[in-house]
Design a protein around this motif. Structure first.
Motif, PDB file in Angstrom:
ATOM      1  N   LEU A  20       0.803  -1.264  -0.039  1.00 40.11           N
ATOM      2  CA  LEU A  20      -0.042  -0.069  -0.124  1.00 40.11           C
ATOM      3  C   LEU A  20       0.987   1.362  -0.054  1.00 40.11           C
ATOM      4  O   LEU A  20       0.588   2.237  -0.627  1.00 40.11           O
ATOM      5  N   GLY A  21       2.200   1.185   0.657  1.00 43.55           N
ATOM      6  CA  GLY A  21       2.706   2.342   0.754  1.00 43.55           C
ATOM      7  C   GLY A  21       3.550   2.619  -0.427  1.00 43.55           C
ATOM      8  O   GLY A  21       3.600   3.653  -0.868  1.00 43.55           O
ATOM      9  N   GLU A  22       3.941   1.546  -1.205  1.00 41.34           N
ATOM     10  CA  GLU A  22       4.511   1.688  -2.343  1.00 41.34           C
ATOM     11  C   GLU A  22       3.600   2.341  -3.621  1.00 41.34           C
ATOM     12  O   GLU A  22       4.138   3.111  -4.394  1.00 41.34           O
ATOM     13  N   PHE A  23       2.321   2.288  -3.488  1.00 41.70           N
ATOM     14  CA  PHE A  23       1.336   2.608  -4.322  1.00 41.70           C
ATOM     15  C   PHE A  23       0.761   4.009  -3.751  1.00 41.70           C
ATOM     16  O   PHE A  23      -0.153   4.615  -4.790  1.00 41.70           O
ATOM     17  N   SER A  24       0.757   4.419  -2.548  1.00 47.39           N
ATOM     18  CA  SER A  24       0.078   5.516  -2.221  1.00 47.39           C
ATOM     19  C   SER A  24       0.261   6.948  -3.248  1.00 47.39           C
ATOM     20  O   SER A  24      -0.487   7.581  -3.543  1.00 47.39           O
ATOM     21  N   ASP A  25       1.525   6.922  -3.521  1.00 51.43           N
ATOM     22  CA  ASP A  25       1.771   8.294  -4.512  1.00 51.43           C
ATOM     23  C   ASP A  25       1.145   8.112  -5.704  1.00 51.43           C
ATOM     24  O   ASP A  25       0.865   9.266  -6.426  1.00 51.43           O
ATOM     25  N   LEU A  26       1.101   6.815  -6.447  1.00 50.83           N
ATOM     26  CA  LEU A  26       0.611   6.652  -7.555  1.00 50.83           C
ATOM     27  C   LEU A  26      -1.013   7.131  -7.581  1.00 50.83           C
ATOM     28  O   LEU A  26      -1.529   7.601  -8.567  1.00 50.83           O
ATOM     29  N   PHE A  27      -1.503   6.616  -6.378  1.00 56.41           N
ATOM     30  CA  PHE A  27      -2.901   6.823  -6.130  1.00 56.41           C
ATOM     31  C   PHE A  27      -3.278   8.378  -6.066  1.00 56.41           C
ATOM     32  O   PHE A  27      -4.309   8.890  -6.609  1.00 56.41           O
ATOM     33  N   GLU A  28      -2.435   8.992  -5.566  1.00 57.66           N
ATOM     34  CA  GLU A  28      -2.526  10.491  -5.029  1.00 57.66           C
ATOM     35  C   GLU A  28      -2.361  11.362  -6.403  1.00 57.66           C
ATOM     36  O   GLU A  28      -3.205  12.132  -6.556  1.00 57.66           O
ATOM     37  N   SER A  50       5.669 -13.826  -4.364  1.00 58.88           N
ATOM     38  CA  SER A  50       4.498 -14.191  -5.109  1.00 58.88           C
ATOM     39  C   SER A  50       3.201 -13.271  -4.425  1.00 58.88           C
ATOM     40  O   SER A  50       2.402 -12.833  -4.972  1.00 58.88           O
ATOM     41  N   LEU A  51       3.056 -13.128  -3.112  1.00 57.17           N
ATOM     42  CA  LEU A  51       2.131 -12.417  -2.308  1.00 57.17           C
ATOM     43  C   LEU A  51       2.021 -11.035  -2.862  1.00 57.17           C
ATOM     44  O   LEU A  51       0.966 -10.387  -2.941  1.00 57.17           O
ATOM     45  N   HIS A  52       3.319 -10.605  -2.852  1.00 55.05           N
ATOM     46  CA  HIS A  52       3.622  -9.111  -3.252  1.00 55.05           C
ATOM     47  C   HIS A  52       3.173  -8.689  -4.580  1.00 55.05           C
ATOM     48  O   HIS A  52       2.377  -7.822  -4.956  1.00 55.05           O
ATOM     49  N   ARG A  53       3.427  -9.847  -5.387  1.00 57.86           N
ATOM     50  CA  ARG A  53       3.121  -9.451  -6.862  1.00 57.86           C
ATOM     51  C   ARG A  53       1.404  -9.625  -7.141  1.00 57.86           C
ATOM     52  O   ARG A  53       0.936  -8.760  -7.566  1.00 57.86           O
ATOM     53  N   MET A  54       1.007 -10.538  -6.281  1.00 58.73           N
ATOM     54  CA  MET A  54      -0.593 -10.538  -6.224  1.00 58.73           C
ATOM     55  C   MET A  54      -1.473  -9.159  -5.732  1.00 58.73           C
ATOM     56  O   MET A  54      -2.304  -8.614  -6.369  1.00 58.73           O
ATOM     57  N   ILE A  55      -0.759  -8.781  -4.706  1.00 58.91           N
ATOM     58  CA  ILE A  55      -1.413  -7.568  -4.086  1.00 58.91           C
ATOM     59  C   ILE A  55      -1.244  -6.371  -5.121  1.00 58.91           C
ATOM     60  O   ILE A  55      -2.123  -5.545  -5.149  1.00 58.91           O
ATOM     61  N   ALA A  56       0.162  -6.312  -5.576  1.00 66.94           N
ATOM     62  CA  ALA A  56       0.463  -5.050  -6.578  1.00 66.94           C
ATOM     63  C   ALA A  56      -0.444  -5.152  -7.847  1.00 66.94           C
ATOM     64  O   ALA A  56      -0.713  -4.070  -8.123  1.00 66.94           O
ATOM     65  N   ASN A  57      -0.794  -6.278  -8.339  1.00 66.91           N
ATOM     66  CA  ASN A  57      -1.539  -6.461  -9.244  1.00 66.91           C
ATOM     67  C   ASN A  57      -3.010  -6.113  -9.094  1.00 66.91           C
ATOM     68  O   ASN A  57      -3.475  -5.532 -10.015  1.00 66.91           O
ATOM     69  N   LEU A  58      -3.415  -6.492  -8.022  1.00 67.25           N
ATOM     70  CA  LEU A  58      -4.826  -5.963  -7.574  1.00 67.25           C
ATOM     71  C   LEU A  58      -4.933  -4.542  -7.383  1.00 67.25           C
ATOM     72  O   LEU A  58      -5.903  -3.796  -7.784  1.00 67.25           O
ATOM     73  N   LEU A  59      -3.826  -3.683  -6.820  1.00 61.00           N
ATOM     74  CA  LEU A  59      -3.996  -2.402  -6.650  1.00 61.00           C
ATOM     75  C   LEU A  59      -3.705  -1.527  -8.239  1.00 61.00           C
ATOM     76  O   LEU A  59      -4.192  -0.694  -8.457  1.00 61.00           O
ATOM     77  N   GLU A  60      -2.752  -2.206  -9.152  1.00 61.74           N
ATOM     78  CA  GLU A  60      -2.645  -1.704 -10.399  1.00 61.74           C
ATOM     79  C   GLU A  60      -3.946  -1.871 -11.120  1.00 61.74           C
ATOM     80  O   GLU A  60      -4.351  -0.725 -11.813  1.00 61.74           O
ATOM     81  N   ASN A  61      -4.656  -2.835 -11.116  1.00 53.67           N
ATOM     82  CA  ASN A  61      -5.948  -2.823 -11.721  1.00 53.67           C
ATOM     83  C   ASN A  61      -7.032  -2.010 -11.111  1.00 53.67           C
ATOM     84  O   ASN A  61      -7.625  -1.141 -12.016  1.00 53.67           O
ATOM     85  N   ALA A  62      -6.946  -1.607  -9.706  1.00 53.28           N
ATOM     86  CA  ALA A  62      -7.780  -0.680  -8.980  1.00 53.28           C
ATOM     87  C   ALA A  62      -7.291   0.690  -9.757  1.00 53.28           C
ATOM     88  O   ALA A  62      -8.070   1.441  -9.903  1.00 53.28           O
ATOM     89  N   LEU A  63      -6.249   0.990  -9.586  1.00 54.89           N
ATOM     90  CA  LEU A  63      -5.488   2.243 -10.170  1.00 54.89           C
ATOM     91  C   LEU A  63      -5.876   2.361 -11.721  1.00 54.89           C
ATOM     92  O   LEU A  63      -6.234   3.597 -12.140  1.00 54.89           O
ATOM     93  N   ASN A  64      -5.936   1.458 -12.529  1.00 55.20           N
ATOM     94  CA  ASN A  64      -6.047   1.596 -13.899  1.00 55.20           C
ATOM     95  C   ASN A  64      -7.651   1.608 -14.407  1.00 55.20           C
ATOM     96  O   ASN A  64      -8.058   2.190 -15.316  1.00 55.20           O
ATOM     97  N   TYR A  65      -8.492   0.979 -13.479  1.00 49.90           N
ATOM     98  CA  TYR A  65     -10.011   1.025 -13.596  1.00 49.90           C
ATOM     99  C   TYR A  65     -10.992   2.017 -12.768  1.00 49.90           C
ATOM    100  O   TYR A  65     -12.009   1.824 -13.032  1.00 49.90           O
ATOM    101  N   THR A  66     -10.134   2.662 -11.970  1.00 47.05           N
ATOM    102  CA  THR A  66     -10.850   3.689 -11.046  1.00 47.05           C
ATOM    103  C   THR A  66     -10.919   5.041 -11.743  1.00 47.05           C
ATOM    104  O   THR A  66      -9.815   5.486 -12.034  1.00 47.05           O
TER     105      THR A  66
END
Length: 76
Positions: A20-28, A50-66
């Motif tokens: 979440l911390g890695e993605f916070s700036d991108l969402f902002e 693998s778990l890191h990649r899974m979470i990152a993928n979900l957040l990337e999708n949220a970023l792309n489709y929100t």
């Protein structure tokens, strides 16, 4: 050939906070509100990368489709 993943005990809650911390700036930057419910301690056995990649993928999708001005809420 089969891929062998090393499964180790880990704190999923800490990994989730890290990603979440890695993605916070991108969402902002995209003006999307990223929030998380209270994240309780959660211990799992898994492959950290693998778990890191899974979470990152979900957040990337949220970023792309929100849409701009939208919100994404993470719960564990």
């Amino acid at each position: 050939s089969a891929l062998t993943l090393k499964m180790l005990p880990l704190r999923f809650d800490m990994l989730l906070r890290e990603v979440l911390g890695e993605f916070s700036d991108l969402f902002e930057e995209k003006e999307i509100a990223l929030s998380a419910d209270t994240i309780e301690s959660a211990r799992v056995s898994g492959n950290k990368d693998s778990l890191h990649r899974m979470i990152a993928n979900l957040l990337e999708n949220a970023l792309n489709y929100t849409e701009k001005g939208g919100q994404v809420k993470v719960s564990l």
